[in-house]
Design a protein around this motif. Sequence first.
Motif, PDB file in Angstrom:
ATOM      1  N   GLY A 119       0.798  -1.224   0.000  1.00  0.00           N
ATOM      2  CA  GLY A 119       0.000   0.000   0.000  1.00  0.00           C
ATOM      3  C   GLY A 119       0.830   1.273   0.000  1.00  0.00           C
ATOM      4  N   ALA A 120       0.118   2.376   0.174  1.00  0.00           N
ATOM      5  CA  ALA A 120       0.728   3.690  -0.087  1.00  0.00           C
ATOM      6  C   ALA A 120       1.646   4.182   1.030  1.00  0.00           C
ATOM      7  CB  ALA A 120      -0.372   4.718  -0.328  1.00  0.00           C
ATOM      8  N   HIS A 121       1.686   3.487   2.185  1.00  0.00           N
ATOM      9  CA  HIS A 121       2.495   3.995   3.308  1.00  0.00           C
ATOM     10  C   HIS A 121       3.442   2.927   3.852  1.00  0.00           C
ATOM     11  CE1 HIS A 121      -0.165   7.394   3.039  1.00  0.00           C
ATOM     12  NE2 HIS A 121      -1.202   6.610   3.185  1.00  0.00           N
ATOM     13  N   GLY A 122       4.040   2.163   2.956  1.00  0.00           N
ATOM     14  CA  GLY A 122       4.900   1.055   3.374  1.00  0.00           C
ATOM     15  C   GLY A 122       6.069   1.488   4.246  1.00  0.00           C
ATOM     16  N   VAL A 123       6.671   2.623   3.937  1.00  0.00           N
ATOM     17  CA  VAL A 123       7.837   3.074   4.713  1.00  0.00           C
ATOM     18  C   VAL A 123       7.388   3.468   6.118  1.00  0.00           C
ATOM     19  CG1 VAL A 123       9.731   4.739   4.838  1.00  0.00           C
ATOM     20  CG2 VAL A 123       8.977   3.866   2.613  1.00  0.00           C
ATOM     21  N   ARG A 124       6.336   4.250   6.180  1.00  0.00           N
ATOM     22  CA  ARG A 124       5.813   4.739   7.471  1.00  0.00           C
ATOM     23  C   ARG A 124       5.397   3.551   8.350  1.00  0.00           C
ATOM     24  NH1 ARG A 124       0.714   8.273   6.545  1.00  0.00           N
ATOM     25  NH2 ARG A 124       2.270   9.347   5.258  1.00  0.00           N
ATOM     26  N   GLU A 125       4.747   2.556   7.729  1.00  0.00           N
ATOM     27  CA  GLU A 125       4.223   1.423   8.512  1.00  0.00           C
ATOM     28  C   GLU A 125       5.339   0.527   9.037  1.00  0.00           C
ATOM     29  OE1 GLU A 125      -0.087   1.440   6.211  1.00  0.00           O
ATOM     30  OE2 GLU A 125       1.265  -0.267   5.942  1.00  0.00           O
ATOM     31  N   ALA A 126       6.397   0.355   8.228  1.00  0.00           N
ATOM     32  CA  ALA A 126       7.531  -0.468   8.700  1.00  0.00           C
ATOM     33  C   ALA A 126       8.190   0.216   9.895  1.00  0.00           C
ATOM     34  CB  ALA A 126       8.532  -0.639   7.567  1.00  0.00           C
ATOM     35  N   LEU A 127       8.334   1.526   9.794  1.00  0.00           N
ATOM     36  CA  LEU A 127       8.951   2.314  10.877  1.00  0.00           C
ATOM     37  C   LEU A 127       8.085   2.236  12.138  1.00  0.00           C
ATOM     38  CD1 LEU A 127      11.436   4.132  11.182  1.00  0.00           C
ATOM     39  CD2 LEU A 127      10.028   6.078  10.476  1.00  0.00           C
ATOM     40  N   ALA A 128       6.791   2.434  11.980  1.00  0.00           N
ATOM     41  CA  ALA A 128       5.870   2.436  13.125  1.00  0.00           C
ATOM     42  C   ALA A 128       5.806   1.050  13.778  1.00  0.00           C
ATOM     43  CB  ALA A 128       4.473   2.860  12.668  1.00  0.00           C
ATOM     44  N   TYR A 129       5.979   0.036  12.943  1.00  0.00           N
ATOM     45  CA  TYR A 129       5.890  -1.333  13.466  1.00  0.00           C
ATOM     46  C   TYR A 129       7.123  -1.695  14.289  1.00  0.00           C
ATOM     47  CZ  TYR A 129       4.598  -6.294  13.456  1.00  0.00           C
ATOM     48  OH  TYR A 129       4.240  -7.574  13.839  1.00  0.00           O
ATOM     49  N   GLY A 130       8.230  -0.955  14.018  1.00  0.00           N
ATOM     50  CA  GLY A 130       9.472  -1.260  14.722  1.00  0.00           C
ATOM     51  C   GLY A 130      10.293  -2.317  14.011  1.00  0.00           C
ATOM     52  N   ALA A 131      10.053  -2.446  12.695  1.00  0.00           N
ATOM     53  CA  ALA A 131      10.862  -3.402  11.916  1.00  0.00           C
ATOM     54  C   ALA A 131      12.331  -3.017  12.010  1.00  0.00           C
ATOM     55  CB  ALA A 131      10.403  -3.384  10.456  1.00  0.00           C
ATOM     56  N   LYS A 132      13.219  -4.016  12.081  1.00  0.00           N
ATOM     57  CA  LYS A 132      14.663  -3.738  12.162  1.00  0.00           C
ATOM     58  C   LYS A 132      15.292  -3.681  10.761  1.00  0.00           C
ATOM     59  CE  LYS A 132      14.538  -3.623  16.559  1.00  0.00           C
ATOM     60  NZ  LYS A 132      14.485  -2.259  17.183  1.00  0.00           N
ATOM     61  N   VAL A 133      14.677  -4.420   9.859  1.00  0.00           N
ATOM     62  CA  VAL A 133      15.071  -4.300   8.445  1.00  0.00           C
ATOM     63  C   VAL A 133      13.807  -4.113   7.619  1.00  0.00           C
ATOM     64  CG1 VAL A 133      17.207  -5.654   8.579  1.00  0.00           C
ATOM     65  CG2 VAL A 133      15.033  -6.793   8.067  1.00  0.00           C
ATOM     66  N   THR A 134      13.942  -3.363   6.569  1.00  0.00           N
ATOM     67  CA  THR A 134      12.880  -3.247   5.575  1.00  0.00           C
ATOM     68  C   THR A 134      13.591  -3.267   4.221  1.00  0.00           C
ATOM     69  OG1 THR A 134      10.927  -2.011   4.894  1.00  0.00           O
ATOM     70  CG2 THR A 134      12.808  -0.705   5.693  1.00  0.00           C
ATOM     71  N   GLY A 135      13.019  -2.595   3.227  1.00  0.00           N
ATOM     72  CA  GLY A 135      13.713  -2.634   1.932  1.00  0.00           C
ATOM     73  C   GLY A 135      12.770  -2.291   0.799  1.00  0.00           C
ATOM     74  N   CYS A 136      13.015  -2.897  -0.340  1.00  0.00           N
ATOM     75  CA  CYS A 136      12.192  -2.616  -1.524  1.00  0.00           C
ATOM     76  C   CYS A 136      11.976  -3.892  -2.314  1.00  0.00           C
ATOM     77  CB  CYS A 136      12.855  -1.546  -2.391  1.00  0.00           C
ATOM     78  SG  CYS A 136      14.591  -1.872  -2.723  1.00  0.00           S
ATOM     79  N   THR A 137      10.898  -3.869  -3.071  1.00  0.00           N
ATOM     80  CA  THR A 137      10.492  -5.049  -3.853  1.00  0.00           C
ATOM     81  C   THR A 137      10.147  -4.615  -5.263  1.00  0.00           C
ATOM     82  OG1 THR A 137       9.508  -6.053  -1.861  1.00  0.00           O
ATOM     83  CG2 THR A 137       8.804  -6.930  -4.012  1.00  0.00           C
ATOM     84  N   VAL A 138      10.678  -5.313  -6.247  1.00  0.00           N
ATOM     85  CA  VAL A 138      10.251  -5.115  -7.636  1.00  0.00           C
ATOM     86  C   VAL A 138       9.451  -6.349  -8.008  1.00  0.00           C
ATOM     87  CG1 VAL A 138      10.970  -4.717 -10.022  1.00  0.00           C
ATOM     88  CG2 VAL A 138      12.298  -3.727  -8.159  1.00  0.00           C
ATOM     89  N   HIS A 139       8.220  -6.120  -8.475  1.00  0.00           N
ATOM     90  CA  HIS A 139       7.317  -7.245  -8.728  1.00  0.00           C
ATOM     91  C   HIS A 139       6.441  -6.975  -9.943  1.00  0.00           C
ATOM     92  CE1 HIS A 139       3.612  -5.235  -7.165  1.00  0.00           C
ATOM     93  NE2 HIS A 139       4.510  -4.525  -6.515  1.00  0.00           N
ATOM     94  N   PHE A 140       5.877  -8.030 -10.491  1.00  0.00           N
ATOM     95  CA  PHE A 140       4.892  -7.854 -11.549  1.00  0.00           C
ATOM     96  C   PHE A 140       3.575  -7.472 -10.889  1.00  0.00           C
ATOM     97  CE2 PHE A 140       6.917  -8.796 -15.461  1.00  0.00           C
ATOM     98  CZ  PHE A 140       7.935  -9.697 -15.188  1.00  0.00           C
ATOM     99  N   VAL A 141       2.824  -6.604 -11.549  1.00  0.00           N
ATOM    100  CA  VAL A 141       1.549  -6.132 -11.010  1.00  0.00           C
ATOM    101  C   VAL A 141       0.459  -7.139 -11.370  1.00  0.00           C
ATOM    102  CG1 VAL A 141      -0.185  -4.293 -11.093  1.00  0.00           C
ATOM    103  CG2 VAL A 141       2.265  -3.721 -11.197  1.00  0.00           C
ATOM    104  N   ASP A 142      -0.309  -7.540 -10.351  1.00  0.00           N
ATOM    105  CA  ASP A 142      -1.486  -8.376 -10.656  1.00  0.00           C
ATOM    106  C   ASP A 142      -2.725  -7.602 -10.190  1.00  0.00           C
ATOM    107  OD1 ASP A 142      -1.196 -10.758  -7.851  1.00  0.00           O
ATOM    108  OD2 ASP A 142      -1.634  -8.615  -7.913  1.00  0.00           O
TER     109      ASP A 142
END
Length: 201
Positions: A119-142
């Motif tokens: 969704g539109a707030h992946g960075v904010r949500e990972a930070l709020a969740y307290g994730a220790k690692v996050t990152g980026c994903t390249v994927h085909f759109v379904d």
Amino acid sequence: ARLVVLVSGSGTNLQALLDAIGDDPDAFGARVVAVGADRGSIAGLERAERAGLPTFVRRVKDHATREEWDAALAEATAAYAPDLVVSAGFMKIVGKEFLARFGGRFVNTHPALLPSFPGAHGVREALAYGAKVTGCTVHFVDDGVDTGPIIAQGVVEVRDEDDEAALHERIKEVERRLLVEVVGRLARHGYRIEGRKVTIQ
Ligand code: GRF
């Protein structure tokens, strides 16, 4: 390969592709033939214009229904006969018509490690969740939101002092490199999608 890139904002992923292709599209295996957006007056469109590329804008609010916007976006994209469509910070969910035409050759980059934080707030949500690692994903759109078959991912550590902007910028450094690498490989080598598995020849 002919690429149409869709943007909604600063367009630094688009810029990374343009810089990587440079003046040797044959070496890269692809060239950007047009840039589309869901809104005007964004840096992403200025980057396209500076590169001498055709651009198009299709705003949802200019269409009576979401379906008509989807069809208009598909039509505008199809006019450039892309082999691959790249959503680089494009912030709208496309519909049935767009997927009917470009499904299987429509790639998106997302600033989180899917399936976490879609969704539109992946960075904010990972930070709020307290994730220790996050990152980026390249994927085909379904037909889901950030749910299509994953092509590649990059890991970024979360630092205690991070705010959303700092973390997103660090993710984008990895994301731009990942997108350039993936798009180049897809274009040069071809690929197969079987269920959720992507194989690049
Ligand atoms: C990227 O991180 C993309 O994943 C997210 O928004 C950002 C767009 O950045 N959806 P830019 O417009 O390519 O600079």
